[in-house]
Write a protein that holds these residues in place. Structure first.
Motif, PDB file in Angstrom:
ATOM      1  N   GLN A  68       0.825  -1.206   0.000  1.00 33.28           N
ATOM      2  CA  GLN A  68       0.000   0.000   0.000  1.00 33.28           C
ATOM      3  C   GLN A  68       0.860   1.257   0.000  1.00 33.28           C
ATOM      4  OE1 GLN A  68      -3.520   0.132   2.598  1.00 33.28           O
ATOM      5  NE2 GLN A  68      -2.982  -1.956   3.261  1.00 33.28           N
ATOM      6  N   ILE A  69       1.919   1.226   0.813  1.00 34.67           N
ATOM      7  CA  ILE A  69       2.822   2.374   0.865  1.00 34.67           C
ATOM      8  C   ILE A  69       3.465   2.588  -0.501  1.00 34.67           C
ATOM      9  CG2 ILE A  69       4.950   3.266   1.865  1.00 34.67           C
ATOM     10  CD1 ILE A  69       4.224   1.779   4.444  1.00 34.67           C
ATOM     11  N   ALA A  70       3.932   1.503  -1.114  1.00 33.97           N
ATOM     12  CA  ALA A  70       4.580   1.595  -2.426  1.00 33.97           C
ATOM     13  C   ALA A  70       3.614   2.144  -3.471  1.00 33.97           C
ATOM     14  CB  ALA A  70       5.100   0.226  -2.844  1.00 33.97           C
ATOM     15  N   GLU A  71       2.363   1.687  -3.438  1.00 35.45           N
ATOM     16  CA  GLU A  71       1.364   2.158  -4.403  1.00 35.45           C
ATOM     17  C   GLU A  71       1.095   3.649  -4.244  1.00 35.45           C
ATOM     18  OE1 GLU A  71      -3.293   1.290  -5.729  1.00 35.45           O
ATOM     19  OE2 GLU A  71      -2.362   0.140  -4.104  1.00 35.45           O
ATOM     20  N   HIS A  72       0.920   4.078  -2.995  1.00 35.03           N
ATOM     21  CA  HIS A  72       0.658   5.506  -2.749  1.00 35.03           C
ATOM     22  C   HIS A  72       1.863   6.361  -3.121  1.00 35.03           C
ATOM     23  CE1 HIS A  72      -3.315   5.828  -0.755  1.00 35.03           C
ATOM     24  NE2 HIS A  72      -3.115   4.546  -0.485  1.00 35.03           N
ATOM     25  N   ARG A  73       3.056   5.841  -2.865  1.00 41.33           N
ATOM     26  CA  ARG A  73       4.259   6.599  -3.237  1.00 41.33           C
ATOM     27  C   ARG A  73       4.348   6.744  -4.752  1.00 41.33           C
ATOM     28  NH1 ARG A  73       9.485   4.022  -0.938  1.00 41.33           N
ATOM     29  NH2 ARG A  73      10.338   5.765  -2.134  1.00 41.33           N
ATOM     30  N   THR A  74       4.062   5.656  -5.462  1.00 37.69           N
ATOM     31  CA  THR A  74       4.123   5.689  -6.925  1.00 37.69           C
ATOM     32  C   THR A  74       3.127   6.692  -7.496  1.00 37.69           C
ATOM     33  OG1 THR A  74       4.809   3.369  -7.016  1.00 37.69           O
ATOM     34  CG2 THR A  74       3.875   4.316  -9.023  1.00 37.69           C
ATOM     35  N   LYS A  75       1.945   6.734  -6.909  1.00 38.07           N
ATOM     36  CA  LYS A  75       0.896   7.648  -7.390  1.00 38.07           C
ATOM     37  C   LYS A  75       1.049   9.058  -6.831  1.00 38.07           C
ATOM     38  CE  LYS A  75      -2.627   4.049  -7.960  1.00 38.07           C
ATOM     39  NZ  LYS A  75      -3.970   3.571  -7.517  1.00 38.07           N
ATOM     40  N   GLY A  76       1.952   9.214  -5.853  1.00 40.85           N
ATOM     41  CA  GLY A  76       2.111  10.530  -5.229  1.00 40.85           C
ATOM     42  C   GLY A  76       0.927  10.918  -4.376  1.00 40.85           C
ATOM     43  N   THR A  77       0.277   9.910  -3.773  1.00 40.98           N
ATOM     44  CA  THR A  77      -0.940  10.172  -2.994  1.00 40.98           C
ATOM     45  C   THR A  77      -0.749   9.935  -1.501  1.00 40.98           C
ATOM     46  OG1 THR A  77      -1.686   7.903  -3.466  1.00 40.98           O
ATOM     47  CG2 THR A  77      -2.495   9.674  -4.907  1.00 40.98           C
ATOM     48  N   VAL A  78       0.500   9.906  -1.053  1.00 35.58           N
ATOM     49  CA  VAL A  78       0.729   9.812   0.393  1.00 35.58           C
ATOM     50  C   VAL A  78       0.343  11.142   1.013  1.00 35.58           C
ATOM     51  CG1 VAL A  78       2.443   9.520   2.210  1.00 35.58           C
ATOM     52  CG2 VAL A  78       2.597   8.138   0.137  1.00 35.58           C
ATOM     53  N   ASP A  79      -0.666  11.127   1.872  1.00 37.75           N
ATOM     54  CA  ASP A  79      -1.103  12.350   2.544  1.00 37.75           C
ATOM     55  C   ASP A  79      -1.242  12.083   4.034  1.00 37.75           C
ATOM     56  OD1 ASP A  79      -3.413  10.838   2.733  1.00 37.75           O
ATOM     57  OD2 ASP A  79      -4.588  12.095   1.381  1.00 37.75           O
ATOM     58  N   ARG A  80      -1.652  13.110   4.770  1.00 35.33           N
ATOM     59  CA  ARG A  80      -1.749  12.998   6.229  1.00 35.33           C
ATOM     60  C   ARG A  80      -2.756  11.920   6.628  1.00 35.33           C
ATOM     61  NH1 ARG A  80      -1.038  16.085  10.985  1.00 35.33           N
ATOM     62  NH2 ARG A  80      -1.718  14.711  12.660  1.00 35.33           N
ATOM     63  N   SER A  81      -3.855  11.832   5.894  1.00 40.64           N
ATOM     64  CA  SER A  81      -4.882  10.844   6.217  1.00 40.64           C
ATOM     65  C   SER A  81      -4.333   9.430   6.093  1.00 40.64           C
ATOM     66  CB  SER A  81      -6.089  11.028   5.287  1.00 40.64           C
ATOM     67  OG  SER A  81      -7.049  10.018   5.515  1.00 40.64           O
ATOM     68  N   PHE A  82      -3.559   9.178   5.045  1.00 34.52           N
ATOM     69  CA  PHE A  82      -2.979   7.848   4.850  1.00 34.52           C
ATOM     70  C   PHE A  82      -1.962   7.542   5.942  1.00 34.52           C
ATOM     71  CE2 PHE A  82       0.427   5.182   2.995  1.00 34.52           C
ATOM     72  CZ  PHE A  82      -0.302   4.022   2.774  1.00 34.52           C
ATOM     73  N   MET A  83      -1.122   8.526   6.273  1.00 34.56           N
ATOM     74  CA  MET A  83      -0.134   8.312   7.327  1.00 34.56           C
ATOM     75  C   MET A  83      -0.812   8.005   8.658  1.00 34.56           C
ATOM     76  SD  MET A  83       2.787  10.842   8.927  1.00 34.56           S
ATOM     77  CE  MET A  83       1.568  11.728   9.917  1.00 34.56           C
ATOM     78  N   TRP A 256       7.664  11.921   1.541  1.00 32.13           N
ATOM     79  CA  TRP A 256       6.471  11.443   0.832  1.00 32.13           C
ATOM     80  C   TRP A 256       5.304  12.419   0.999  1.00 32.13           C
ATOM     81  CZ3 TRP A 256       7.006   6.089   3.618  1.00 32.13           C
ATOM     82  CH2 TRP A 256       8.153   5.439   3.150  1.00 32.13           C
ATOM     83  N   LEU A 257       5.247  13.064   2.151  1.00 29.04           N
ATOM     84  CA  LEU A 257       4.172  14.024   2.425  1.00 29.04           C
ATOM     85  C   LEU A 257       4.426  15.391   1.790  1.00 29.04           C
ATOM     86  CD1 LEU A 257       3.653  13.220   6.212  1.00 29.04           C
ATOM     87  CD2 LEU A 257       1.943  12.852   4.433  1.00 29.04           C
ATOM     88  N   GLY A 258       5.638  15.599   1.322  1.00 27.39           N
ATOM     89  CA  GLY A 258       5.984  16.897   0.747  1.00 27.39           C
ATOM     90  C   GLY A 258       6.271  17.954   1.789  1.00 27.39           C
ATOM     91  N   VAL A 259       6.646  17.528   2.993  1.00 27.12           N
ATOM     92  CA  VAL A 259       6.965  18.475   4.067  1.00 27.12           C
ATOM     93  C   VAL A 259       8.427  18.890   3.938  1.00 27.12           C
ATOM     94  CG1 VAL A 259       7.200  18.782   6.561  1.00 27.12           C
ATOM     95  CG2 VAL A 259       5.251  17.512   5.634  1.00 27.12           C
ATOM     96  N   GLU A 260       8.668  20.175   3.816  1.00 25.73           N
ATOM     97  CA  GLU A 260      10.029  20.697   3.730  1.00 25.73           C
ATOM     98  C   GLU A 260      10.466  21.179   5.109  1.00 25.73           C
ATOM     99  OE1 GLU A 260      11.028  23.103   0.118  1.00 25.73           O
ATOM    100  OE2 GLU A 260       8.838  23.135  -0.108  1.00 25.73           O
ATOM    101  N   PHE A 261      11.645  20.777   5.517  1.00 22.11           N
ATOM    102  CA  PHE A 261      12.143  21.161   6.829  1.00 22.11           C
ATOM    103  C   PHE A 261      12.512  22.644   6.841  1.00 22.11           C
ATOM    104  CE2 PHE A 261      13.395  16.556   6.682  1.00 22.11           C
ATOM    105  CZ  PHE A 261      12.466  16.140   7.625  1.00 22.11           C
ATOM    106  N   GLY A 262      12.115  23.307   7.945  1.00 23.14           N
ATOM    107  CA  GLY A 262      12.447  24.716   8.127  1.00 23.14           C
ATOM    108  C   GLY A 262      11.604  25.671   7.330  1.00 23.14           C
TER     109      GLY A 262
END
Length: 293
Positions: A68-83, A256-262
């Protein structure tokens, strides 16, 4: 009222919420708690068996979730709800581990003082004590809590004191899974699970924030420090998150979430949030101070 007191009264109150194992400490300390009881109960099952069973359960869990993680990563759909769904799905794994501990009673026959004494052998990361004491002694209205899935509040308190944290002056609330104690003052061998997965830690921080808000009549600046995926929701929900150390797993999730540090982010929360990646505690004081000025 002096100018200094007036200035302190006008400042935004501060909440410091801190994970314990691997955030304040240089290593995981659950085994230290277990070994303390093992010395009193040498005939009981060795703690390594419980570790091995936990590892097996966790491997099974990850094998089920990896596609599931691999599928969401491939589709770029890893979001807060999935985490959040992934982290909550860990609850049966963690609960099963605690159930094994309770069934076998390996934490029995230890006093609170003995758990506290065992905590004195724990070594903190360099700079962690300096960070905590700085905000204990500063002029800000600072409330501090330790939020941990560890098994003994007394153990954590002993570690704080032994590492030089000014627990006498600072009001530090400790939230953790804790032992039950009988009328004799000895642990019964049963844990009362309160903090099991990430959601539980986040709820504790939110509750602590509400208490401080009621006390001061305004919303505090919430700073959360943690090191693992279990800390990520609280790190992302805090006004200032401090991701401590070099654990690759939370770093991966942030990518994966697109969170940039700082980088300041604005979401559905009232205020913007920012997550910092810190290899050590050296820059933590300056990082938090920058949001208080």
């Amino acid at each position: 009222m002096t100018a200094a007191i007036k200035q302190a009264a006008q400042r935004t109150p501060l909440v410091l919420a801190l994970d314990f194992d691997m955030t304040l400490t240089i290593s995981d300390t659950i085994s230290n708690v277990a070994e303390t009881a093992r010395r009193k109960n040498p005939e009981y099952r060795d703690f390594q068996w419980f570790v091995n069973e936990y590892i097996k359960d966790h491997r099974t869990f990850y094998t089920q979730w990896e596609p599931q993680i691999a599928e969401h990563r491939t589709k770029g759909t890893v979001d807060r709800s999935f985490m959040d769904k992934y982290l909550e799905a860990l609850r049966p794994v963690e609960t099963a581990s605690l159930d094994r501990i309770n069934r076998h009673g390996i934490l029995a026959n230890v006093t609170r003082a003995e758990f506290a004494a065992a905590g004195r052998d724990v070594q903190f990361r360099p700079g962690a004590t300096t960070f905590i004491n700085h905000f204990i002694h500063c002029s800000y209205n600072c409330s501090i809590c330790v939020v941990s899935v560890n098994w003994s509040k007394d153990f954590i308190h002993g570690a704080l004191s032994a590492n030089g944290v000014d627990t006498e002056k600072g009001r530090i609330s400790i939230y953790a899974n804790d032992m039950e104690f009988g009328s004799t003052g000895l642990s019964t061998g049963r844990l009362a699970p309160k903090l099991v997965v990430a959601k539980d830690k986040g709820e504790v921080v939110e509750g602590f924030k509400r208490e401080v808000t009621e006390e001061h009549g305004c919303n505090p600046l919430v700073v959360y420090a943690g090191d693992s995926p279990t800390d990520l929701p609280a790190l992302l929900d805090a006004d200032v998150g401090l991701l401590i150390g070099d654990n690759s797993s939370p770093i991966d999730w942030c990518g994966w979430l697109g969170v940039e540090f700082g980088v300041q982010r604005t979401g559905t929360k009232e205020n913007s949030s920012v997550l910092y990646k810190l290899a050590s505690w050296d820059k933590a004081i300056a990082t938090v101070e920058g949001h208080l000025k």
